[in-house]
Design a protein around this motif. Sequence first.
Motif, PDB file in Angstrom:
ATOM      1  N   PHE A   1       0.530  -9.372 -15.971  1.00 42.38           N
ATOM      2  CA  PHE A   1       1.765  -8.887 -16.590  1.00 42.38           C
ATOM      3  C   PHE A   1       1.859  -7.363 -16.489  1.00 42.38           C
ATOM      4  O   PHE A   1       2.940  -6.816 -16.282  1.00 42.38           O
ATOM      5  N   SER A   2       0.722  -6.683 -16.622  1.00 41.26           N
ATOM      6  CA  SER A   2       0.706  -5.212 -16.499  1.00 41.26           C
ATOM      7  C   SER A   2       1.131  -4.792 -15.096  1.00 41.26           C
ATOM      8  O   SER A   2       1.859  -3.803 -14.921  1.00 41.26           O
ATOM      9  N   ILE A   3       0.669  -5.544 -14.090  1.00 42.58           N
ATOM     10  CA  ILE A   3       1.072  -5.271 -12.701  1.00 42.58           C
ATOM     11  C   ILE A   3       2.580  -5.450 -12.550  1.00 42.58           C
ATOM     12  O   ILE A   3       3.265  -4.628 -11.922  1.00 42.58           O
ATOM     13  N   ILE A   4       3.129  -6.525 -13.168  1.00 48.60           N
ATOM     14  CA  ILE A   4       4.583  -6.773 -13.102  1.00 48.60           C
ATOM     15  C   ILE A   4       5.348  -5.657 -13.808  1.00 48.60           C
ATOM     16  O   ILE A   4       6.361  -5.165 -13.301  1.00 48.60           O
ATOM     17  N   TRP A   5       4.857  -5.229 -14.991  1.00 51.81           N
ATOM     18  CA  TRP A   5       5.524  -4.126 -15.697  1.00 51.81           C
ATOM     19  C   TRP A   5       5.522  -2.856 -14.837  1.00 51.81           C
ATOM     20  O   TRP A   5       6.512  -2.136 -14.773  1.00 51.81           O
ATOM     21  N   GLY A   6       4.383  -2.609 -14.172  1.00 52.95           N
ATOM     22  CA  GLY A   6       4.301  -1.437 -13.286  1.00 52.95           C
ATOM     23  C   GLY A   6       5.304  -1.539 -12.145  1.00 52.95           C
ATOM     24  O   GLY A   6       5.983  -0.563 -11.799  1.00 52.95           O
ATOM     25  N   ALA A   7       5.411  -2.750 -11.576  1.00 51.70           N
ATOM     26  CA  ALA A   7       6.356  -2.987 -10.478  1.00 51.70           C
ATOM     27  C   ALA A   7       7.802  -2.773 -10.944  1.00 51.70           C
ATOM     28  O   ALA A   7       8.613  -2.167 -10.236  1.00 51.70           O
ATOM     29  N   LEU A   8       8.108  -3.258 -12.142  1.00 56.06           N
ATOM     30  CA  LEU A   8       9.463  -3.113 -12.678  1.00 56.06           C
ATOM     31  C   LEU A   8       9.795  -1.651 -12.975  1.00 56.06           C
ATOM     32  O   LEU A   8      10.916  -1.199 -12.744  1.00 56.06           O
ATOM     33  N   LEU A   9       8.812  -0.901 -13.493  1.00 58.34           N
ATOM     34  CA  LEU A   9       9.022   0.529 -13.753  1.00 58.34           C
ATOM     35  C   LEU A   9       9.269   1.281 -12.444  1.00 58.34           C
ATOM     36  O   LEU A   9      10.155   2.136 -12.360  1.00 58.34           O
ATOM     37  N   LEU A  10       8.466   0.939 -11.421  1.00 55.57           N
ATOM     38  CA  LEU A  10       8.638   1.561 -10.103  1.00 55.57           C
ATOM     39  C   LEU A  10      10.009   1.229  -9.531  1.00 55.57           C
ATOM     40  O   LEU A  10      10.726   2.120  -9.040  1.00 55.57           O
ATOM     41  N   PHE A  11      10.372  -0.041  -9.628  1.00 56.47           N
ATOM     42  CA  PHE A  11      11.662  -0.477  -9.088  1.00 56.47           C
ATOM     43  C   PHE A  11      12.823   0.184  -9.830  1.00 56.47           C
ATOM     44  O   PHE A  11      13.742   0.738  -9.223  1.00 56.47           O
ATOM     45  N   SER A  12      12.788   0.116 -11.169  1.00 51.31           N
ATOM     46  CA  SER A  12      13.877   0.676 -11.972  1.00 51.31           C
ATOM     47  C   SER A  12      13.979   2.192 -11.803  1.00 51.31           C
ATOM     48  O   SER A  12      15.072   2.752 -11.688  1.00 51.31           O
ATOM     49  N   GLY A  13      12.812   2.867 -11.797  1.00 45.36           N
ATOM     50  CA  GLY A  13      12.805   4.321 -11.621  1.00 45.36           C
ATOM     51  C   GLY A  13      13.393   4.711 -10.286  1.00 45.36           C
ATOM     52  O   GLY A  13      14.200   5.659 -10.194  1.00 45.36           O
ATOM     53  N   SER A  14      13.009   3.975  -9.239  1.00 48.20           N
ATOM     54  CA  SER A  14      13.540   4.234  -7.902  1.00 48.20           C
ATOM     55  C   SER A  14      15.056   4.052  -7.857  1.00 48.20           C
ATOM     56  O   SER A  14      15.786   4.830  -7.250  1.00 48.20           O
ATOM     57  N   LYS A  15      15.523   2.991  -8.552  1.00 49.30           N
ATOM     58  CA  LYS A  15      16.958   2.687  -8.579  1.00 49.30           C
ATOM     59  C   LYS A  15      17.738   3.773  -9.314  1.00 49.30           C
ATOM     60  O   LYS A  15      18.823   4.181  -8.889  1.00 49.30           O
ATOM     61  N   ILE A  16      17.175   4.258 -10.420  1.00 56.13           N
ATOM     62  CA  ILE A  16      17.835   5.325 -11.193  1.00 56.13           C
ATOM     63  C   ILE A  16      17.952   6.600 -10.366  1.00 56.13           C
ATOM     64  O   ILE A  16      19.013   7.226 -10.315  1.00 56.13           O
ATOM     65  N   ILE A  17      16.846   6.971  -9.700  1.00 59.80           N
ATOM     66  CA  ILE A  17      16.853   8.188  -8.851  1.00 59.80           C
ATOM     67  C   ILE A  17      17.862   8.039  -7.717  1.00 59.80           C
ATOM     68  O   ILE A  17      18.641   8.954  -7.425  1.00 59.80           O
ATOM     69  N   GLU A  18      17.869   6.861  -7.083  1.00 57.82           N
ATOM     70  CA  GLU A  18      18.791   6.588  -5.976  1.00 57.82           C
ATOM     71  C   GLU A  18      20.251   6.684  -6.426  1.00 57.82           C
ATOM     72  O   GLU A  18      21.088   7.291  -5.748  1.00 57.82           O
ATOM     73  N   THR A  19      20.542   6.095  -7.589  1.00 59.13           N
ATOM     74  CA  THR A  19      21.922   6.104  -8.117  1.00 59.13           C
ATOM     75  C   THR A  19      22.365   7.519  -8.469  1.00 59.13           C
ATOM     76  O   THR A  19      23.504   7.908  -8.188  1.00 59.13           O
ATOM     77  N   ARG A  20      21.464   8.292  -9.091  1.00 66.85           N
ATOM     78  CA  ARG A  20      21.805   9.676  -9.467  1.00 66.85           C
ATOM     79  C   ARG A  20      22.034  10.552  -8.238  1.00 66.85           C
ATOM     80  O   ARG A  20      22.940  11.377  -8.215  1.00 66.85           O
TER      81      ARG A  20
ATOM     82  N   SER B   1       8.775 -16.141 -20.336  1.00 66.37           N
ATOM     83  CA  SER B   1       8.891 -14.683 -20.255  1.00 66.37           C
ATOM     84  C   SER B   1       8.621 -14.196 -18.830  1.00 66.37           C
ATOM     85  O   SER B   1       9.358 -13.371 -18.284  1.00 66.37           O
ATOM     86  N   LEU B   2       7.582 -14.758 -18.215  1.00 64.64           N
ATOM     87  CA  LEU B   2       7.246 -14.405 -16.830  1.00 64.64           C
ATOM     88  C   LEU B   2       8.432 -14.679 -15.904  1.00 64.64           C
ATOM     89  O   LEU B   2       8.754 -13.863 -15.033  1.00 64.64           O
ATOM     90  N   GLY B   3       9.095 -15.825 -16.109  1.00 65.37           N
ATOM     91  CA  GLY B   3      10.249 -16.177 -15.278  1.00 65.37           C
ATOM     92  C   GLY B   3      11.343 -15.131 -15.328  1.00 65.37           C
ATOM     93  O   GLY B   3      11.910 -14.757 -14.297  1.00 65.37           O
ATOM     94  N   TYR B   4      11.621 -14.613 -16.519  1.00 64.12           N
ATOM     95  CA  TYR B   4      12.701 -13.624 -16.653  1.00 64.12           C
ATOM     96  C   TYR B   4      12.263 -12.220 -16.247  1.00 64.12           C
ATOM     97  O   TYR B   4      13.101 -11.355 -16.012  1.00 64.12           O
ATOM     98  N   TYR B   5      10.940 -11.978 -16.171  1.00 71.09           N
ATOM     99  CA  TYR B   5      10.462 -10.723 -15.573  1.00 71.09           C
ATOM    100  C   TYR B   5      10.596 -10.778 -14.046  1.00 71.09           C
ATOM    101  O   TYR B   5      10.932  -9.791 -13.399  1.00 71.09           O
ATOM    102  N   ILE B   6      10.301 -11.947 -13.483  1.00 72.11           N
ATOM    103  CA  ILE B   6      10.370 -12.117 -12.024  1.00 72.11           C
ATOM    104  C   ILE B   6      11.819 -12.121 -11.536  1.00 72.11           C
ATOM    105  O   ILE B   6      12.130 -11.638 -10.446  1.00 72.11           O
ATOM    106  N   ASN B   7      12.722 -12.670 -12.351  1.00 75.30           N
ATOM    107  CA  ASN B   7      14.109 -12.883 -11.933  1.00 75.30           C
ATOM    108  C   ASN B   7      14.797 -11.678 -11.283  1.00 75.30           C
ATOM    109  O   ASN B   7      15.402 -11.820 -10.222  1.00 75.30           O
TER     110      ASN B   7
END
Length: 305
Positions: free
Chosen positions: A275-294, A105-111
Motif C-alpha cells: 500500500f505504501s508503494i501504491i501511495w508513493g505511485a499516486l503521489l508521483l502521478f498526482s504531483g506530475s499531473k499538477i505540475i503539467e497542468t500548471r 480500498s485497494l480497488g479504488y486506489y488502483i482505479n
Amino acid sequence: MSNEKKGVLAAFLAYVFWGAFPLYWKLLEHVPSMEILLSRVIWSFVFTVLAVVLFGMRKDLLADIKYLWSHQKHFWQLAGASFVISMNWYLYIWAVTHNHLIETSLGYYINPLLSVIFGVIFFKETLNRAQWVATGIAFIAVIILTINYGSVPWVALLIALSFAIYGVLKKKISLDATRGLAIETLFILPIALGYYVYLFTTQQASFLHVGVKTDILMIVSGLVTAIPLILFAKGAQNIPLYLLGFIQYVSPTIVLILGIVLYKEPFSQVELIAFSIIWGALLLFSGSKIIETRKAHHKSAFKNL
C-alpha cells in the motif's frame, strides 16, 4: 465563499460519504448482497426522479431521454455503463458485507491508474515519463499483494476494472448527475423489479419480512446513493480535474482505516509495504499531473498576453 472553495468542499464531502459507505452496508449484513443491490437500484431511481420533479427538471429529463434514443450509440453506451456500474455496486456491497474492506480500498486506489491506461488505449491520451513510472510502480505493488495473498486479488481488480470501464463508457456522454442517475437506474429497473417479484413469490425477500429497521435502511439506500453523486457533480463543475483527482483518494483511505481499525481486518507488513508503494505511485502521478497542468496554464496565459 468562492466557487472553487465551494467545489472543493462539495467534492470532499462526496468522497467522505463514499468512504463511509461501509458503515451503512454493514448495517445490512443480514440481507443478501443481491437484494441490497436491487433495493439500491429501485430506491435510487425513486429518489432521483423525485429530485428531478422537485428541481423542475422534468422537461430536461425527457429531453435527455429523447436525445439518447435519437443517438443510438450513446443510448447503448449508457445502457452498458448502467450494467457495469451495477456490477461495481454489487462487488462493493458484497466485499463490505463479507469482510473484504481492505481489498475494496485497494480497488479504488488502483482505479485512477487503470483509468489512465484506458485513456491511453481508447482515447489516445498521452502520459509523461513520471506518470508511466507511477503506473509501473503501482503494478509492482499489485504483484506483491498477489504473491502475498497466494491468489490474485480479484475483488480489488474487478472493482477497479468495472469502475474504469464505466468511466470509458460515460466519457463522451454529458448528462446532469441527478438526471443521469435516474436514466442509468431506469435501464436496470425492469430487471431489479422482476428479480424482486421472484424473491417475494419464493418467500426469499428480506424487505417487508425482517423488520422496520431493515426496511428503512433499504429505502434510504437510494438517498445514500444520490446525495454524494450530486455533491460530486457540484464539485466537478467548480474545480480543476487534477484537483478532483487528488481529492478522490480520501474515499479509499477512509475505507482502509475502517477495515483496519474498526473491523479489525488483518493487515500484514507486506500489505503495508504494498500500500505504501501504491501511495508513493499516486503521489508521483498526482504531483506530475499538477505540475503539467500548471505549466500548460502558464503557457496559455503567456500566449494571451
